[in-house]
Design a protein around this motif. Structure first.
Motif, PDB file in Angstrom:
ATOM      1  N   LYS A 193      -4.149  18.790  23.828  1.00  0.00           N
ATOM      2  CA  LYS A 193      -4.546  17.498  24.396  1.00  0.00           C
ATOM      3  C   LYS A 193      -3.719  17.113  25.628  1.00  0.00           C
ATOM      4  O   LYS A 193      -4.272  16.654  26.621  1.00  0.00           O
ATOM      5  N   PHE A 194      -2.392  17.283  25.544  1.00  0.00           N
ATOM      6  CA  PHE A 194      -1.514  16.743  26.585  1.00  0.00           C
ATOM      7  C   PHE A 194      -0.758  17.789  27.398  1.00  0.00           C
ATOM      8  O   PHE A 194      -0.128  17.450  28.391  1.00  0.00           O
ATOM      9  N   GLY A 195      -0.752  19.045  26.974  1.00  0.00           N
ATOM     10  CA  GLY A 195      -0.051  20.094  27.705  1.00  0.00           C
ATOM     11  C   GLY A 195       1.327  20.396  27.131  1.00  0.00           C
ATOM     12  O   GLY A 195       1.924  19.572  26.436  1.00  0.00           O
ATOM     13  N   ILE A 196       1.830  21.574  27.441  1.00  0.00           N
ATOM     14  CA  ILE A 196       3.105  22.040  26.888  1.00  0.00           C
ATOM     15  C   ILE A 196       4.285  21.232  27.416  1.00  0.00           C
ATOM     16  O   ILE A 196       5.231  20.951  26.676  1.00  0.00           O
ATOM     17  N   GLU A 197       4.263  20.846  28.691  1.00  0.00           N
ATOM     18  CA  GLU A 197       5.379  20.068  29.241  1.00  0.00           C
ATOM     19  C   GLU A 197       5.510  18.729  28.519  1.00  0.00           C
ATOM     20  O   GLU A 197       6.615  18.291  28.204  1.00  0.00           O
ATOM     21  N   TRP A 198       4.388  18.064  28.275  1.00  0.00           N
ATOM     22  CA  TRP A 198       4.397  16.794  27.544  1.00  0.00           C
ATOM     23  C   TRP A 198       5.002  17.013  26.156  1.00  0.00           C
ATOM     24  O   TRP A 198       5.852  16.237  25.715  1.00  0.00           O
ATOM     25  N   TYR A 199       4.543  18.083  25.483  1.00  0.00           N
ATOM     26  CA  TYR A 199       5.034  18.331  24.121  1.00  0.00           C
ATOM     27  C   TYR A 199       6.538  18.626  24.121  1.00  0.00           C
ATOM     28  O   TYR A 199       7.256  18.131  23.259  1.00  0.00           O
ATOM     29  N   GLU A 200       7.001  19.406  25.065  1.00  0.00           N
ATOM     30  CA  GLU A 200       8.441  19.719  25.128  1.00  0.00           C
ATOM     31  C   GLU A 200       9.267  18.457  25.367  1.00  0.00           C
ATOM     32  O   GLU A 200      10.347  18.300  24.800  1.00  0.00           O
ATOM     33  N   GLU A 201       8.736  17.543  26.151  1.00  0.00           N
ATOM     34  CA  GLU A 201       9.424  16.267  26.364  1.00  0.00           C
ATOM     35  C   GLU A 201       9.419  15.445  25.058  1.00  0.00           C
ATOM     36  O   GLU A 201      10.410  14.809  24.714  1.00  0.00           O
ATOM     37  N   LEU A 202       8.316  15.490  24.346  1.00  0.00           N
ATOM     38  CA  LEU A 202       8.238  14.815  23.037  1.00  0.00           C
ATOM     39  C   LEU A 202       9.287  15.383  22.086  1.00  0.00           C
ATOM     40  O   LEU A 202       9.966  14.632  21.385  1.00  0.00           O
ATOM     41  N   GLU A 203       9.432  16.710  22.064  1.00  0.00           N
ATOM     42  CA  GLU A 203      10.445  17.344  21.200  1.00  0.00           C
ATOM     43  C   GLU A 203      11.846  16.837  21.533  1.00  0.00           C
ATOM     44  O   GLU A 203      12.634  16.546  20.643  1.00  0.00           O
ATOM     45  N   GLN A 204      12.127  16.728  22.814  1.00  0.00           N
ATOM     46  CA  GLN A 204      13.442  16.228  23.261  1.00  0.00           C
ATOM     47  C   GLN A 204      13.669  14.793  22.792  1.00  0.00           C
ATOM     48  O   GLN A 204      14.721  14.459  22.261  1.00  0.00           O
ATOM     49  N   ILE A 205      12.662  13.960  22.965  1.00  0.00           N
ATOM     50  CA  ILE A 205      12.740  12.562  22.536  1.00  0.00           C
ATOM     51  C   ILE A 205      12.946  12.495  21.027  1.00  0.00           C
ATOM     52  O   ILE A 205      13.753  11.714  20.529  1.00  0.00           O
ATOM     53  N   ALA A 206      12.214  13.338  20.296  1.00  0.00           N
ATOM     54  CA  ALA A 206      12.318  13.347  18.834  1.00  0.00           C
ATOM     55  C   ALA A 206      13.726  13.725  18.394  1.00  0.00           C
ATOM     56  O   ALA A 206      14.292  13.085  17.493  1.00  0.00           O
ATOM     57  N   PHE A 258       7.388   4.422  22.206  1.00  0.00           N
ATOM     58  CA  PHE A 258       8.077   4.818  23.429  1.00  0.00           C
ATOM     59  C   PHE A 258       7.054   5.384  24.397  1.00  0.00           C
ATOM     60  O   PHE A 258       5.992   5.866  23.985  1.00  0.00           O
ATOM     61  N   GLN A 259       7.379   5.291  25.676  1.00  0.00           N
ATOM     62  CA  GLN A 259       6.471   5.793  26.702  1.00  0.00           C
ATOM     63  C   GLN A 259       6.865   7.200  27.080  1.00  0.00           C
ATOM     64  O   GLN A 259       8.040   7.516  27.270  1.00  0.00           O
ATOM     65  N   LEU A 260       5.862   8.053  27.188  1.00  0.00           N
ATOM     66  CA  LEU A 260       6.036   9.445  27.595  1.00  0.00           C
ATOM     67  C   LEU A 260       4.932   9.726  28.606  1.00  0.00           C
ATOM     68  O   LEU A 260       3.762   9.863  28.237  1.00  0.00           O
ATOM     69  N   GLY A 261       5.293   9.743  29.875  1.00  0.00           N
ATOM     70  CA  GLY A 261       4.280   9.898  30.922  1.00  0.00           C
ATOM     71  C   GLY A 261       3.307   8.738  30.861  1.00  0.00           C
ATOM     72  O   GLY A 261       3.703   7.581  30.843  1.00  0.00           O
ATOM     73  N   LYS A 262       2.015   9.059  30.758  1.00  0.00           N
ATOM     74  CA  LYS A 262       0.991   8.012  30.681  1.00  0.00           C
ATOM     75  C   LYS A 262       0.557   7.769  29.238  1.00  0.00           C
ATOM     76  O   LYS A 262      -0.574   7.353  28.978  1.00  0.00           O
ATOM     77  N   THR A 263       1.463   8.063  28.296  1.00  0.00           N
ATOM     78  CA  THR A 263       1.163   7.812  26.887  1.00  0.00           C
ATOM     79  C   THR A 263       2.196   6.867  26.288  1.00  0.00           C
ATOM     80  O   THR A 263       3.348   6.828  26.712  1.00  0.00           O
ATOM     81  N   ILE A 264       1.749   6.118  25.294  1.00  0.00           N
ATOM     82  CA  ILE A 264       2.621   5.298  24.462  1.00  0.00           C
ATOM     83  C   ILE A 264       2.541   5.933  23.079  1.00  0.00           C
ATOM     84  O   ILE A 264       1.459   6.032  22.496  1.00  0.00           O
ATOM     85  N   VAL A 265       3.680   6.398  22.577  1.00  0.00           N
ATOM     86  CA  VAL A 265       3.714   7.189  21.344  1.00  0.00           C
ATOM     87  C   VAL A 265       4.395   6.399  20.234  1.00  0.00           C
ATOM     88  O   VAL A 265       5.485   5.860  20.425  1.00  0.00           O
ATOM     89  N   SER A 266       3.772   6.373  19.083  1.00  0.00           N
ATOM     90  CA  SER A 266       4.349   5.719  17.910  1.00  0.00           C
ATOM     91  C   SER A 266       5.501   6.559  17.361  1.00  0.00           C
ATOM     92  O   SER A 266       5.387   7.783  17.243  1.00  0.00           O
ATOM     93  N   GLU A 267       6.588   5.909  17.013  1.00  0.00           N
ATOM     94  CA  GLU A 267       7.730   6.613  16.420  1.00  0.00           C
ATOM     95  C   GLU A 267       7.368   7.236  15.071  1.00  0.00           C
ATOM     96  O   GLU A 267       8.031   8.161  14.616  1.00  0.00           O
ATOM     97  N   GLU A 268       6.303   6.738  14.451  1.00  0.00           N
ATOM     98  CA  GLU A 268       5.888   7.287  13.151  1.00  0.00           C
ATOM     99  C   GLU A 268       5.559   8.776  13.217  1.00  0.00           C
ATOM    100  O   GLU A 268       5.742   9.480  12.236  1.00  0.00           O
ATOM    101  N   ILE A 269       5.076   9.264  14.369  1.00  0.00           N
ATOM    102  CA  ILE A 269       4.738  10.690  14.414  1.00  0.00           C
ATOM    103  C   ILE A 269       5.994  11.561  14.457  1.00  0.00           C
ATOM    104  O   ILE A 269       5.922  12.761  14.202  1.00  0.00           O
ATOM    105  N   ILE A 270       7.126  10.949  14.739  1.00  0.00           N
ATOM    106  CA  ILE A 270       8.413  11.645  14.695  1.00  0.00           C
ATOM    107  C   ILE A 270       9.078  11.460  13.329  1.00  0.00           C
ATOM    108  O   ILE A 270       9.651  12.383  12.773  1.00  0.00           O
TER     109      ILE A 270
END
Length: 190
Positions: A171-184, A2-14
């Protein structure tokens, strides 16, 4: 993926659980492999600046490798990385009394001698980052030596993205991580 900002994140990390189990692996990721730890350009400058503070924490073999090769080297892939001792273990590796690999860079940081913990690639592990022109890929690097970490993560119910939270924020900042948490949370509800 999935895309999160300018990153493409593998679902495996979730979806994959992971907590380093140093009692089982003894820090094998720092001593096995055929390349040093990946370094960002700005980290090469940091290594040059802090080497004299880190040197007292290193083993003679590590010091010799660094003084022969440099505090960082260009890997076979053309990217910067930490030098190796005899083509195997990271030159910055030190060992505890029970023979567990630890990081000499992190030891200097823990003693308050530097303000840089270690390469972000090490801090992020088992997450690996690959920079592309437009996007950055954020992937899980599966390695059998980490099977005990997956088992412990499963037992403790800690997904990779939570285990490496501090490094992901670094690496990516707290806002990025909080968005990742929401997606997860949304992804795991499905």
């Amino acid at each position: 993926m999935f895309q999160l900002g300018k990153t493409i994140v593998s679902e495996e990390i979730i979806e994959t659980d992971f907590v380093c189990n140093l009692n089982a692996c003894k820090g094998q990721c720092c001593i096995d492999g055929d390349a040093g730890a990946p370094l960002e350009d700005k980290e090469t400058e940091i290594l040059v600046d802090i080497y004299s503070d880190v040197k007292p924490f290193l083993r003679p073999e590590g010091i010799a490798a660094i003084e022969e090769q440099g505090v960082f080297v260009k890997g076979e892939d053309g990217e910067w990385e930490t030098p190796l001792i005899n083509g195997s273990e990271c030159a910055y590796v030190v060992f505890s009394e029970n023979k567990t690999a630890k990081c000499g860079l992190e030891e200097a940081y823990n003693q308050g001698l530097t303000n840089w913990k270690k390469p972000v690639s090490c801090h992020l592990y088992p997450v690996r980052i690959k920079e592309y022109t437009e996007l950055t890929a954020v992937n899980y690097h599966k390695w059998e030596i980490c099977d005990p970490a997956c088992a412990l993560g499963e037992e403790l119910k800690v997904p990779i993205y939570k285990f490496v939270k501090e490094a992901l924020v670094r690496k990516f900042g707290i806002e990025w991580y909080e968005e990742l948490e929401q997606i997860a949370e949304e992804h795991l509800r499905r």
